[in-house]
Design an enzyme around this catalytic site. Structure first.
Site, PDB file in Angstrom:
ATOM      1  N   CYS A  35       0.884  -1.340   0.167  1.00 33.66           N
ATOM      2  CA  CYS A  35       0.031   0.035   0.201  1.00 33.66           C
ATOM      3  C   CYS A  35       0.794   1.541   0.057  1.00 33.66           C
ATOM      4  CB  CYS A  35      -0.830   0.058   1.063  1.00 33.66           C
ATOM      5  SG  CYS A  35       0.061   0.080   2.649  1.00 33.66           S
ATOM      6  N   ASP A  37       2.267   2.476   2.421  1.00 37.51           N
ATOM      7  CA  ASP A  37       2.155   3.332   3.709  1.00 37.51           C
ATOM      8  C   ASP A  37       3.447   3.104   4.467  1.00 37.51           C
ATOM      9  OD1 ASP A  37      -0.324   3.930   3.027  1.00 37.51           O
ATOM     10  OD2 ASP A  37      -1.325   2.694   4.495  1.00 37.51           O
ATOM     11  N   CYS A  60      -2.847   4.813   6.288  1.00 37.60           N
ATOM     12  CA  CYS A  60      -4.339   4.705   6.527  1.00 37.60           C
ATOM     13  C   CYS A  60      -4.783   4.825   7.982  1.00 37.60           C
ATOM     14  CB  CYS A  60      -4.974   3.086   5.965  1.00 37.60           C
ATOM     15  SG  CYS A  60      -4.420   1.779   7.019  1.00 37.60           S
ATOM     16  N   CYS A 104      -2.039  -3.756   8.411  1.00 34.28           N
ATOM     17  CA  CYS A 104      -1.757  -2.527   8.946  1.00 34.28           C
ATOM     18  C   CYS A 104      -1.248  -2.528  10.409  1.00 34.28           C
ATOM     19  CB  CYS A 104      -2.957  -1.595   8.988  1.00 34.28           C
ATOM     20  SG  CYS A 104      -4.082  -1.684   7.440  1.00 34.28           S
TER      21      CYS A 104
HETATM   22 FE1  FES Z   1      -1.363   0.607   4.446  1.00 31.98          FE
HETATM   23 FE2  FES Z   1      -3.301   0.106   6.103  1.00 31.98          FE
HETATM   24  S1  FES Z   1      -3.648   0.346   4.105  1.00 31.98           S
HETATM   25  S2  FES Z   1      -0.945   0.179   6.428  1.00 31.98           S
END
Ligand code: FES
Length: 144
Positions: A35, A37, A60, A104
């Site tokens: 993702c 992140d 997120c 996550c």
């Molecule tokens: Fe990337 Fe939650 S969608 S850490």
């Protein structure tokens, strides 16, 4: 039933211990290859105890909530005990996460481990590399 528990919403909307720590004793940065992140965790250590902890998460809502909860869970703990923090414990403390958001919480576990590793490295503290090889990996499959 709501998708997210009240605790998740609370930690997402009012994250605890957010920010940068300039005088941190250990800093860990991890990312989720899927993702994109990123989570950065800072720890302050005195006499083997994590006296303070801060985080910055570019990600997120679940990543923010889990990093916030992770800081609450490791503050006041011995460094080696913080290493035992599992993503499962973080999820339980948040009263659960939807299945597709569990990854996550893995980011939070990894960020804590990365900060502890950095603390060990900076202070020349010997450790078993196995401790971290299970937690810290750059394997894309683990991001699922
Ligand atoms: Fe990337 Fe939650 S969608 S850490």
């Amino acid at each position: 039933m709501a998708l997210y528990s009240d605790k998740v919403m609370d930690h997402f909307q009012n994250p605890r211990n957010v920010g940068k720590m300039d005088d941190a004793d250990g800093v860990g940065e991890v990312g989720n290859a899927k993702c994109g992140d990123i989570m950065k965790m800072y720890i302050k250590v005195k006499d083997g105890i994590i006296t303070d902890c801060k985080f910055n998460t570019f990600g997120c809502g679940s990543a923010i909530a889990t990093s916030s909860m992770a800081t609450e869970l490791i503050k006041g703990k011995k460094v080696e005990d913080a290493l035992e923090l599992s993503n499962k414990a973080v999820v339980e403390a948040l009263d659960g996460l939807p299945a597709h958001k569990i990854h996550c919480s893995v980011l939070a576990e990894e960020a804590v481990a990365a900060a502890v590793k950095d603390y060990y490295d900076r202070n020349g503290i010997a450790y078993d590399p196995e401790l971290f090889s299970k937690k810290l990996h750059d394997c894309e499959h683990c991001a699922e």
